[in-house]
Design a protein around this motif. Structure first.
Motif, mmCIF file in Angstrom:
data_model
loop_
_atom_site.group_PDB
_atom_site.id
_atom_site.type_symbol
_atom_site.label_atom_id
_atom_site.label_comp_id
_atom_site.label_asym_id
_atom_site.label_seq_id
_atom_site.Cartn_x
_atom_site.Cartn_y
_atom_site.Cartn_z
ATOM 1 N N ASP A 144 1.225 -1.643 0.161
ATOM 2 C CA ASP A 144 -0.346 -0.057 0.443
ATOM 3 C C ASP A 144 1.211 1.477 0.118
ATOM 4 N N LEU A 145 0.117 2.853 -0.686
ATOM 5 C CA LEU A 145 0.642 3.216 -0.716
ATOM 6 C C LEU A 145 -0.034 4.451 0.624
ATOM 7 N N VAL A 146 1.310 4.068 1.376
ATOM 8 C CA VAL A 146 0.151 5.083 2.695
ATOM 9 C C VAL A 146 0.357 6.787 3.013
ATOM 10 N N LEU A 147 -0.662 7.697 2.925
ATOM 11 C CA LEU A 147 -0.713 9.245 3.530
ATOM 12 C C LEU A 147 -0.902 9.271 4.892
ATOM 13 N N HIS A 148 0.685 9.524 4.982
ATOM 14 C CA HIS A 148 -0.698 10.098 7.215
ATOM 15 C C HIS A 148 -1.271 10.709 7.181
ATOM 16 N N GLN A 149 -2.593 11.584 7.611
ATOM 17 C CA GLN A 149 -2.656 12.923 7.986
ATOM 18 C C GLN A 149 -2.930 13.068 9.143
ATOM 19 N N ASN A 150 -3.508 12.123 9.829
ATOM 20 C CA ASN A 150 -3.651 12.913 11.732
ATOM 21 C C ASN A 150 -4.484 13.835 11.782
ATOM 22 N N TRP A 151 -5.448 13.839 10.724
ATOM 23 C CA TRP A 151 -6.449 15.746 11.204
ATOM 24 C C TRP A 151 -7.153 15.247 12.344
ATOM 25 N N TRP B 238 -31.259 45.620 -8.177
ATOM 26 C CA TRP B 238 -29.975 44.660 -7.769
ATOM 27 C C TRP B 238 -30.066 44.863 -6.404
ATOM 28 N N MET B 239 -28.924 43.521 -6.175
ATOM 29 C CA MET B 239 -28.709 43.134 -4.329
ATOM 30 C C MET B 239 -27.205 43.141 -4.292
ATOM 31 N N LEU B 240 -26.982 44.127 -3.365
ATOM 32 C CA LEU B 240 -25.328 43.726 -3.290
ATOM 33 C C LEU B 240 -25.063 42.818 -1.940
ATOM 34 N N ARG B 241 -24.203 41.693 -2.043
ATOM 35 C CA ARG B 241 -23.470 41.157 -1.452
ATOM 36 C C ARG B 241 -22.017 40.748 -0.802
ATOM 37 N N GLY B 242 -21.662 40.491 -0.350
ATOM 38 C CA GLY B 242 -20.367 40.641 0.532
ATOM 39 C C GLY B 242 -20.118 39.632 1.826
ATOM 40 N N GLY B 243 -19.440 38.823 2.250
ATOM 41 C CA GLY B 243 -18.931 38.564 3.719
ATOM 42 C C GLY B 243 -17.575 37.998 3.652
ATOM 43 N N VAL B 244 -17.078 37.176 4.936
ATOM 44 C CA VAL B 244 -15.858 37.003 5.091
ATOM 45 C C VAL B 244 -16.205 35.572 5.537
ATOM 46 N N ALA B 245 -14.893 34.909 6.052
ATOM 47 C CA ALA B 245 -14.910 33.601 6.443
ATOM 48 C C ALA B 245 -13.723 33.532 6.947
ATOM 49 N N TRP B 246 -13.174 32.371 8.373
ATOM 50 C CA TRP B 246 -11.861 32.133 8.617
ATOM 51 C C TRP B 246 -12.440 30.767 8.760
ATOM 52 N N GLU B 247 -11.462 29.411 8.334
ATOM 53 C CA GLU B 247 -11.584 28.172 8.423
ATOM 54 C C GLU B 247 -10.474 27.498 8.577
ATOM 55 N N GLN B 248 -10.347 26.879 9.617
ATOM 56 C CA GLN B 248 -9.087 26.660 10.731
ATOM 57 C C GLN B 248 -8.631 24.916 9.223
ATOM 58 N N ALA B 249 -7.427 24.885 9.161
ATOM 59 C CA ALA B 249 -7.050 23.421 8.481
ATOM 60 C C ALA B 249 -6.954 22.453 9.837
ATOM 61 N N PRO B 250 -6.909 21.319 8.977
ATOM 62 C CA PRO B 250 -6.330 20.212 9.564
ATOM 63 C C PRO B 250 -5.606 19.684 10.233
ATOM 64 N N LEU B 251 -4.368 19.569 9.557
ATOM 65 C CA LEU B 251 -3.620 19.333 10.000
ATOM 66 C C LEU B 251 -3.081 20.096 11.578
ATOM 67 N N GLN B 252 -2.596 18.752 12.253
ATOM 68 C CA GLN B 252 -2.227 19.398 13.522
ATOM 69 C C GLN B 252 -0.887 19.850 13.158
ATOM 70 N N PRO C 171 -0.972 20.749 0.806
ATOM 71 C CA PRO C 171 -0.415 21.571 1.399
ATOM 72 C C PRO C 171 -1.342 22.397 1.682
ATOM 73 N N ASP C 172 -2.112 22.084 2.695
ATOM 74 C CA ASP C 172 -3.445 22.480 3.547
ATOM 75 C C ASP C 172 -2.453 23.592 4.975
ATOM 76 N N SER C 173 -3.399 24.878 4.835
ATOM 77 C CA SER C 173 -3.444 25.697 5.915
ATOM 78 C C SER C 173 -5.043 26.754 6.191
ATOM 79 N N ASP C 174 -4.422 27.532 7.838
ATOM 80 C CA ASP C 174 -5.432 28.109 7.622
ATOM 81 C C ASP C 174 -6.023 28.722 6.712
ATOM 82 N N ARG C 175 -7.381 29.747 6.929
ATOM 83 C CA ARG C 175 -7.585 30.327 4.924
ATOM 84 C C ARG C 175 -8.150 31.306 5.808
#
Length: 241
Positions: free
Chosen positions: A112-119, A137-151, A161-165
């Motif tokens: 097996d080719l094993v990719l360890h993630q440990n998320w 016309w309706m205008l929209r805007g927003g902001v979001a913060w999302e955590q990366a699962p990598l420890q 190559p994930d990270s917080d975004r």
């Protein structure tokens, strides 16, 4: 969904995990392998010897994508402005590793080719607003913060190559008539700078150091850094029957 009054509502949402079995193929290239090796008393080009040990094969992997739980709200502040937001929990801890299995070809059994993630489980928080500019016309805007699962950097695979975004989004809805409208959207996603220090869980001899079973890999370590951003553009046509 709970309707507090005509201007305010709250909601809870659950999306289940999804089990997937993916089928494909593994294709190996050894164009950069130079020199010769001796196998069973026979001298072969190193690339040819590597190809014998790793022939192209059919491959499969089972993946269970994580479930999510969200809490959200919507509030019509006045006739022109509406506010909304949500908090989402994602059970990424289900994804500890990926085991890519390869078929036996000409008697050669590849491990097996094993990719360890440990998320780890993660959170996403977002806040947005609508502004009714006029009847069309309706205008929209927003902001979001999302955590990366990598420890840690040790779990960041070069292919993921994930990270917080941070998300910044803008959009608009144009009402053509009572039945038809068009949505336009743009998002810029900025990922936090990420470092990679990933070590293959397989030894150079093709044996797992922990279980002793055959595996695919070379025990190498990849080190580097990533700067990533994404831009998304969306166009949608809506028709109300």
């Amino acid at each position: 969904m709970f309707q507090l009054n005509e201007n305010t509502r709250f909601g809870l949402a659950y999306r289940s995990s999804v089990k997937q079995s993916l089928q494909g193929s593994s294709t190996w290239t050894f164009n950069n392998v130079k020199g010769n090796v001796t196998v069973g008393g026979i001298t072969l080009p190193a690339a040819a010897a590597a190809k014998l040990a790793h022939p192209n094969a059919s491959a499969s992997v089972d993946v269970t994508t994580p479930e999510t739980v969200s809490a959200n709200f919507f509030h019509q502040l006045n006739p022109k402005v509406a506010l909304m937001g949500d908090v989402t929990w994602v059970r990424n801890s289900q994804l500890q590793q990926l085991d890519i299995k390869q078929s036996t070809v000409n008697g050669v059994a590849q491990g097996d080719l094993v990719l360890h993630q440990n998320w780890k489980d993660t959170w996403r928080v977002s806040f947005g607003s609508n502004y009714q500019l006029n009847d069309a016309w309706m205008l929209r805007g927003g902001v979001a913060w999302e955590q990366a699962p990598l420890q840690s950097d040790n779990d960041r695979h070069p292919a993921i190559p994930d990270s917080d975004r941070l998300w910044l989004s803008f959009g608009a809805n144009y009402k053509i008539n009572k039945q038809s409208s068009i949505d336009l959207a743009y998002s810029f996603i900025d990922f936090k700078n990420a470092n990679v220090n990933y070590t293959d869980a397989c030894s150079p001899a093709g044996v797992s150091p922990t279980t002793g079973a055959a595996c695919t890999g070379n025990g190498g370590t990849v080190k580097g850094s990533y700067k990533t951003y994404l831009q998304l553009i969306g166009v949608q046509y809506n028709y109300r029957f």
